[in-house]
Scaffold this motif. Structure first.
Motif, PDB file in Angstrom:
ATOM      1  N   GLU A 121       0.770  -1.162   0.051  1.00 33.40           N
ATOM      2  CA  GLU A 121      -0.035   0.087  -0.283  1.00 33.40           C
ATOM      3  C   GLU A 121       0.889   1.306   0.071  1.00 33.40           C
ATOM      4  O   GLU A 121       1.377   1.589   1.035  1.00 33.40           O
ATOM      5  CB  GLU A 121      -1.101   0.014   1.309  1.00 33.40           C
ATOM      6  CG  GLU A 121      -1.881  -1.151   1.293  1.00 33.40           C
ATOM      7  CD  GLU A 121      -2.435  -1.523   2.628  1.00 33.40           C
ATOM      8  OE1 GLU A 121      -3.163  -2.474   2.720  1.00 33.40           O
ATOM      9  OE2 GLU A 121      -2.067  -0.910   3.652  1.00 33.40           O
ATOM     10  N   GLY A 125      -4.350   6.977  -0.510  1.00 32.53           N
ATOM     11  CA  GLY A 125      -5.648   6.310  -0.698  1.00 32.53           C
ATOM     12  C   GLY A 125      -5.724   4.665  -0.543  1.00 32.53           C
ATOM     13  O   GLY A 125      -6.573   4.094   0.218  1.00 32.53           O
ATOM     14  N   LEU A 126      -4.545   4.005  -0.705  1.00 30.43           N
ATOM     15  CA  LEU A 126      -4.350   2.501  -0.704  1.00 30.43           C
ATOM     16  C   LEU A 126      -4.264   2.129   0.801  1.00 30.43           C
ATOM     17  O   LEU A 126      -4.849   1.098   1.100  1.00 30.43           O
ATOM     18  CB  LEU A 126      -3.156   1.938  -1.703  1.00 30.43           C
ATOM     19  CG  LEU A 126      -3.472   1.974  -3.112  1.00 30.43           C
ATOM     20  CD1 LEU A 126      -2.152   1.405  -3.874  1.00 30.43           C
ATOM     21  CD2 LEU A 126      -4.556   1.060  -3.561  1.00 30.43           C
ATOM     22  N   ARG A 127      -3.374   3.041   1.174  1.00 25.65           N
ATOM     23  CA  ARG A 127      -3.284   2.712   2.827  1.00 25.65           C
ATOM     24  C   ARG A 127      -4.543   2.747   3.662  1.00 25.65           C
ATOM     25  O   ARG A 127      -5.051   2.148   4.577  1.00 25.65           O
ATOM     26  CB  ARG A 127      -2.362   3.731   3.233  1.00 25.65           C
ATOM     27  CG  ARG A 127      -0.945   3.472   2.907  1.00 25.65           C
ATOM     28  CD  ARG A 127      -0.108   4.562   3.554  1.00 25.65           C
ATOM     29  NE  ARG A 127      -0.015   4.785   4.946  1.00 25.65           N
ATOM     30  CZ  ARG A 127       0.824   5.742   5.364  1.00 25.65           C
ATOM     31  NH1 ARG A 127       1.235   6.659   4.819  1.00 25.65           N
ATOM     32  NH2 ARG A 127       1.024   5.633   6.650  1.00 25.65           N
ATOM     33  N   PHE A 128      -5.381   3.889   3.268  1.00 23.08           N
ATOM     34  CA  PHE A 128      -6.691   4.257   3.689  1.00 23.08           C
ATOM     35  C   PHE A 128      -7.580   3.009   3.459  1.00 23.08           C
ATOM     36  O   PHE A 128      -8.375   2.443   4.359  1.00 23.08           O
ATOM     37  CB  PHE A 128      -7.300   5.555   3.194  1.00 23.08           C
ATOM     38  CG  PHE A 128      -8.556   5.653   4.099  1.00 23.08           C
ATOM     39  CD1 PHE A 128      -8.816   5.505   5.397  1.00 23.08           C
ATOM     40  CD2 PHE A 128      -9.574   6.713   3.322  1.00 23.08           C
ATOM     41  CE1 PHE A 128      -9.745   6.099   6.148  1.00 23.08           C
ATOM     42  CE2 PHE A 128     -10.585   7.082   4.065  1.00 23.08           C
ATOM     43  CZ  PHE A 128     -10.949   6.932   5.360  1.00 23.08           C
ATOM     44  N   MET A 129      -7.732   2.516   2.296  1.00 22.71           N
ATOM     45  CA  MET A 129      -8.513   1.211   2.003  1.00 22.71           C
ATOM     46  C   MET A 129      -7.994  -0.119   2.754  1.00 22.71           C
ATOM     47  O   MET A 129      -8.772  -0.542   3.407  1.00 22.71           O
ATOM     48  CB  MET A 129      -8.201   0.883   0.532  1.00 22.71           C
ATOM     49  CG  MET A 129      -9.006   1.857  -0.376  1.00 22.71           C
ATOM     50  SD  MET A 129      -8.655   1.495  -2.237  1.00 22.71           S
ATOM     51  CE  MET A 129      -9.209   0.008  -2.375  1.00 22.71           C
ATOM     52  N   ARG A 133     -10.226  -2.182   5.392  1.00 25.63           N
ATOM     53  CA  ARG A 133     -10.588  -3.752   5.069  1.00 25.63           C
ATOM     54  C   ARG A 133     -10.141  -4.413   6.463  1.00 25.63           C
ATOM     55  O   ARG A 133     -10.646  -5.210   6.860  1.00 25.63           O
ATOM     56  CB  ARG A 133      -9.744  -4.238   4.003  1.00 25.63           C
ATOM     57  CG  ARG A 133      -9.808  -5.591   3.526  1.00 25.63           C
ATOM     58  CD  ARG A 133      -9.317  -5.934   2.404  1.00 25.63           C
ATOM     59  NE  ARG A 133      -7.602  -5.787   2.694  1.00 25.63           N
ATOM     60  CZ  ARG A 133      -7.027  -5.059   2.216  1.00 25.63           C
ATOM     61  NH1 ARG A 133      -7.645  -4.129   1.119  1.00 25.63           N
ATOM     62  NH2 ARG A 133      -5.485  -4.805   2.245  1.00 25.63           N
ATOM     63  N   TYR A 175     -10.427   9.893  -0.278  1.00 21.17           N
ATOM     64  CA  TYR A 175     -11.947   9.618   0.084  1.00 21.17           C
ATOM     65  C   TYR A 175     -12.474   8.664  -1.043  1.00 21.17           C
ATOM     66  O   TYR A 175     -13.505   8.274  -0.715  1.00 21.17           O
ATOM     67  CB  TYR A 175     -12.666  10.927  -0.209  1.00 21.17           C
ATOM     68  CG  TYR A 175     -12.215  11.922   1.138  1.00 21.17           C
ATOM     69  CD1 TYR A 175     -12.294  11.433   2.680  1.00 21.17           C
ATOM     70  CD2 TYR A 175     -12.428  13.363   0.881  1.00 21.17           C
ATOM     71  CE1 TYR A 175     -11.917  12.471   3.419  1.00 21.17           C
ATOM     72  CE2 TYR A 175     -11.996  14.229   2.022  1.00 21.17           C
ATOM     73  CZ  TYR A 175     -11.669  13.857   3.343  1.00 21.17           C
ATOM     74  OH  TYR A 175     -11.632  14.764   4.130  1.00 21.17           O
ATOM     75  N   ALA A 177     -11.495   5.695  -1.125  1.00 25.44           N
ATOM     76  CA  ALA A 177     -11.592   4.621  -0.382  1.00 25.44           C
ATOM     77  C   ALA A 177     -12.879   4.217   0.080  1.00 25.44           C
ATOM     78  O   ALA A 177     -13.399   3.252   0.140  1.00 25.44           O
ATOM     79  CB  ALA A 177     -10.549   4.581   0.738  1.00 25.44           C
ATOM     80  N   SER A 180     -14.891   2.481  -2.594  1.00 26.73           N
ATOM     81  CA  SER A 180     -14.111   1.356  -2.970  1.00 26.73           C
ATOM     82  C   SER A 180     -14.201   0.346  -1.898  1.00 26.73           C
ATOM     83  O   SER A 180     -14.453  -0.982  -2.246  1.00 26.73           O
ATOM     84  CB  SER A 180     -12.701   1.427  -3.083  1.00 26.73           C
ATOM     85  OG  SER A 180     -12.527   2.354  -4.121  1.00 26.73           O
ATOM     86  N   MET A 181     -14.443   0.594  -0.660  1.00 27.99           N
ATOM     87  CA  MET A 181     -14.463  -0.231   0.759  1.00 27.99           C
ATOM     88  C   MET A 181     -16.046  -0.078   0.991  1.00 27.99           C
ATOM     89  O   MET A 181     -16.321  -0.492   2.255  1.00 27.99           O
ATOM     90  CB  MET A 181     -13.562   0.203   1.563  1.00 27.99           C
ATOM     91  CG  MET A 181     -12.098   0.039   1.087  1.00 27.99           C
ATOM     92  SD  MET A 181     -11.626  -1.414   0.241  1.00 27.99           S
ATOM     93  CE  MET A 181     -11.823  -2.667   1.893  1.00 27.99           C
TER      94      MET A 181
END
Length: 519
Positions: A121, A125-129, A133, A175, A177, A180-181
């Protein structure tokens, strides 16, 4: 002694455990969490948004004991604990893209300590996703996401297109994320002062329910008239004694200064500014408590950038799309001014679907115009009240020559930066001046694009002004007489004084005035 007033307290847990007054908004909270998932709320600063978010956090953490004797205690039966991710963007100074990235990284690092991280990540954004999760997987419960003052970076960058673009790109990716999640999220609530539209951070969140103008939530922040009377009987009584007023006169003073906020088109009672109301009780004085806590520099930048004519502030009639969404490419500063709390909804035209705007109360109008005066008239910041007192004394004493000489001197200091806009600048200066004088004498004005007429009433005098631009003072006086402006005061015992005034763009000031008195 009255009850403990929660001035500046944004922690619901601290407020409840330490016995501070809490105006019960938990029925609104229950309605939100049972009826939807994704929400956005716009309200002015210091209106209780942070406390609302913190109350939501306590609710979703299952802290039932904090809600004893509140409305939600009887409504909620499960009190399930959820993982909560609370992002607060309110405290940082955002003067570079790195400042925003730094505060997001700080929150992510703290969340990753709780829910782990993944080396793959490699973006915010990827870290937040990833955090969302893993929080869901580790706890077995969906995640609650609370964002306080999402728009602070964007507001601080008004006028800086490059910085705005950088912030918008960062926040949009971050945001994203939420979309996506979606399957991992139980509830998401974002607050701010403004809602930035078009290519904004919201463009991917088409499921976000904006309740800013919903009648059902019009008083979710702030204090209603009924809440004032139900919760502050002792405080009102004590304030009345300090002001040497009756109880009802004190309610009137509070209403004139702090009430008047309307956030929907329906005809519902206004809402009081909670920060000003609490400070008035605590300090035992009617003051500009909300306005003094922060100067709206970004609003000043907008007004200057778009060469806005200030008299139009009280005559704006935008539609819902204009009012409810800020577009940084727009030349209209009104949406930001409204959403920041300096204008409010005064009425709604159902046929044309237009809102009528105006200042909510005396505190806001007086504070806003005092703040603007130095930018339009080159007066010293903080000296506006002194300047106004000199004008008012001249009117009280019938010294109209002195008033006009003072006005001419006052205008000579005005920074007319654009030659073609001198007339508009003069209108703005006169609007500020007459509005502030209007708190001490009775002033009526009529404005349009080419003229400002003014009638001033004091105990002994009635002044009738007519202003012309690049014509003559004699012509202005002639118009007063020909149109019978003095006729409504024919039976009035006060002295009637007519003043024709001409403003010359060549000398950038009043070049002449003529006076006609009827004693």
């Amino acid at each position: 002694m009255g009850q403990k007033l929660p001035i500046g307290i944004q922690s619901f847990e601290k407020l409840r455990k330490e016995g501070y007054l809490y105006i019960d908004k938990t029925a609104h909270i229950y309605n939100m969490v049972t009826e939807g998932c994704y929400y956005f709320l716009s309200r002015p600063r210091r209106f209780g948004k942070s406390l609302l978010l913190n109350t939501l956090e306590s609710y979703f953490l299952g802290k039932r004991e904090l809600f004893k004797n509140l409305a939600i205690e009887k409504l909620e039966h499960d009190w399930t604990e959820y993982p909560v991710l609370h992002l607060d963007l309110n405290t940082q100074k955002y003067d570079s893209p790195q400042a925003l990235e730094g505060i997001l990284n700080e929150h992510l690092c703290r969340w990753e300590k709780r829910f782990d991280s993944d080396v793959s990540e490699n973006s915010l954004g990827l870290r937040f996703m990833g955090v969302i999760r893993r929080a869901y997987e580790k706890t077995g419960r969906q995640v609650v996401i609370l964002v306080d003052e999402y728009d602070k970076p964007l507001l601080q960058a008004i006028g800086n297109v490059e910085l705005q673009d950088a912030y918008r790109a960062t926040l949009k990716g971050f945001y994203g994320a939420l979309k996506s999640m979606d399957g991992c999220i139980r509830f998401a609530f974002l607050t701010g002062v403004t809602k930035f539209g078009k290519v904004s951070v919201f463009s991917d969140l088409n499921n976000l329910n904006d309740i800013s103008m919903d009648a059902a939530f019009h008083d979710i922040c702030g204090i209603s008239e009924q809440e004032l009377r139900d919760n502050f009987e002792v405080e009102v009584s004590e304030l009345a004694a300090k002001l040497d007023k009756t109880i009802e006169d004190t309610y009137v003073a509070l209403r004139e200064n702090y009430d008047g906020y309307h956030f929907c088109k329906e005809k519902l009672p206004g809402v009081y500014n909670p920060f000003s109301l609490l400070n008035a009780f605590y300090k035992g004085e009617i003051g500009a408590w909300w306005f003094e806590t922060g100067t709206p520099t970004y609003l000043m930048e907008l007004l200057k950038l778009h060469q806005y004519v200030l008299p139009d502030l009280e005559h704006e009639e935008p539609d819902a799309d204009t009012l409810n969404c800020v577009d940084i490419a727009s030349t209209n500063p009104i949406p930001v001014i409204y959403q920041s709390g300096y204008l409010t909804i005064k009425g709604y035209d159902k046929e044309f679907e237009l809102f009528r705007l105006g200042f909510p109360n005396r505190e806001v109008k007086q504070g806003f115009l005092k703040y603007l005066m130095p930018f339009y008239a080159n007066t010293v910041q903080g000296k506006s009240a002194f300047e106004i007192s000199r004008f008012v004394r001249s009117l009280y004493n019938g010294e109209i020559e002195s008033f006009m000489e003072r006005l001419q001197s006052f205008l000579s200091a005005c920074p007319y930066e654009l030659e073609p806009e001198q007339e508009r600048h003069f209108q703005s200066v006169m609007f500020i001046l007459t509005s502030l004088c209007g708190y001490y004498v009775d002033i009526e004005t009529h404005t349009n694009k080419g003229r400002m007429d003014m009638t001033v009433k004091t105990k002994d005098y009635i002044y009738i002004f007519e202003f012309k631009f690049n014509k003559s003072a004699e012509e202005a006086l002639q118009q007063i007489n020909e149109k019978g402006y003095a006729e409504p005061f024919a039976k009035d015992s006060r002295n009637i004084i007519k003043i024709g005034v001409n403003f010359s763009t060549e000398c950038r000031n009043i070049d002449k005035w003529v006076i006609e008195s009827k004693v």
